[in-house]
Enzyme design. Sequence first.
Site, PDB file in Angstrom:
ATOM      1  N   TYR A 299       0.863  -1.195   0.000  1.00  0.00           N
ATOM      2  CA  TYR A 299       0.000   0.000   0.000  1.00  0.00           C
ATOM      3  C   TYR A 299       0.888   1.230   0.000  1.00  0.00           C
ATOM      4  CZ  TYR A 299      -4.202   2.698   1.371  1.00  0.00           C
ATOM      5  OH  TYR A 299      -5.268   3.557   1.428  1.00  0.00           O
ATOM      6  N   TYR A 343      -5.614   5.064  -7.184  1.00  0.00           N
ATOM      7  CA  TYR A 343      -5.703   5.004  -5.729  1.00  0.00           C
ATOM      8  C   TYR A 343      -7.007   4.323  -5.358  1.00  0.00           C
ATOM      9  CZ  TYR A 343      -5.933   6.430  -0.845  1.00  0.00           C
ATOM     10  OH  TYR A 343      -6.034   6.416   0.521  1.00  0.00           O
TER      11      TYR A 343
END
Lengths: 390, 129
Positions: A299, A343
């Site tokens: 991430y 994202y």
Amino acid sequence: MSQAAAIIGVGESDYSWASGKTEIDMALNAIRLAIADAGLAASDIDGLMRFSFDNVPQSNVAEALGITEVRLALDSASGASSAVTLLAAAASAIAMGQAEAIVCYRSFNGRSMLRLGHMPIPPRNEEGNVLAEGASPFGGEFTGPYGMAAPSCAFGLWAQAYMQRHGISEDKMIRALGTIVTRQRDYATRNPNALMRDKPMDFDGYLKSPMLATPLRKADLCLESDGACAFVVVGKKYAQRAKTRPVYIWDTDQCLSPNYSNFFFDFTELPPRIGIGMMDRLLCRHKVRHADINVLGIYDASSSSVLYDLENLGFCGHGEAVERIADPGIAINTSGGLLAEVYLQGMNLVIELVRQLRGQAVNQVKNARFGALSVGGAQAVALLSHEVCS
Amino acid sequence: MIIPSPSTDTKPYWQAAAQGALMLRYCEACATWRHPRHTHCTCGNPLTWRQSSGKGALLSFTVVHYGLNPELAEQVPYTITLTRCAEGPQILTAMPGDHKTLRCGMAMTVSFDRVTPTVTLPRFQPAPA
Ligand SMILES: [Zn+2]
């Protein structure tokens, strides 16, 4: 952990800067593609799971897909760790017989509607001042008046402390961060759905990216973007007759830190050492070594997250990632990741691992057998493989 | 300008700042200091307010050069600092300008910046040598 739960379908909407679409429209697009990829019909789906802060309710999805009975509808409340939480919850539910085919999804107009990288300005009072209220780490009463307006500022604080703790020079840090950014931007040039597909960046270009919060530049921060992801988790019955190569959820583990969501800077050690030993224990349970993992999804809210996660997950020692990143011996965020693809808070990283383990990625790692995922700053990890868990 | 909008729980913190005092939360039972946003200790006791020495050490800092919204665009560059108070809790404040010469671990001391007639912001800065 279930040994039979597998991801057999993945779907993505178009990724864009301004979708011009509603979040439910994008979600349904991604979900329909994922169900078709799995070779299932909408009527086979009996579980729906999403991020708790997703705006698309399961009931609306079920109605639109014509699912009349949902056996299991769940929300993950673990914020940036939710992609793994959903894998864990879906695999557990399958193992318990609570559902047979579960769709996990995330849909977010993260640029055209809510930009997490920019503190929205609330209404001004009669003197023309902006009121910062509540305990948010960004823009709350103890942070907003000081310009602590987005996670980028916290990542700047962490990076500065990291350099000092390990005696890393600014030059060396910039070289390491630039390596991560330029590599992921390069991956993105071959990914037709990546938002930065036409924007390769070399190291000189990286240095020209405007400084945001020292030592991090704009190019070090993840995108703000619009799009949706979905994947389908099933048990043995559907996995055996899937038309794609099933990707098995071998294991997951989580160690959610309240500090991570509530007050980013309450950590007494910066960057926070989260999940220490968690990956070792997970791998040990399956007699898998770090070196057996071929591809990694991290991430990457910031490029610097890649450094910290490599260390916290035991791929190298603390302070060593700045050196290791030049030749990490493992492919990381091969779709372009949150920095260069989209994202979607780690859901796109799940989809990329599935593509890799199917052997269908645009930046394919040869003979990829094990893929691992780390989300939420190493708060949650998962191990995936195209082999059935032994 | 972005100003704090206190809740009932946090109002005393900002009232004290206007009087030149940095207040933290304190648990009498555990003799533990806590961040001002908390109302109860993890032991269950309600926390009281207690004045901090106003001294601490710099945990980290970052210089913000990019306006994250139109309001902040007028303020860049500014330096966000995170100070660990001598009592324990960590307080985030900021100094106007680019202070890239700060060093983690350096001694910090609080001062009070009256930004409007009714609002005073505590700000940590390097302690005089
Ligand atoms: Zn107590």
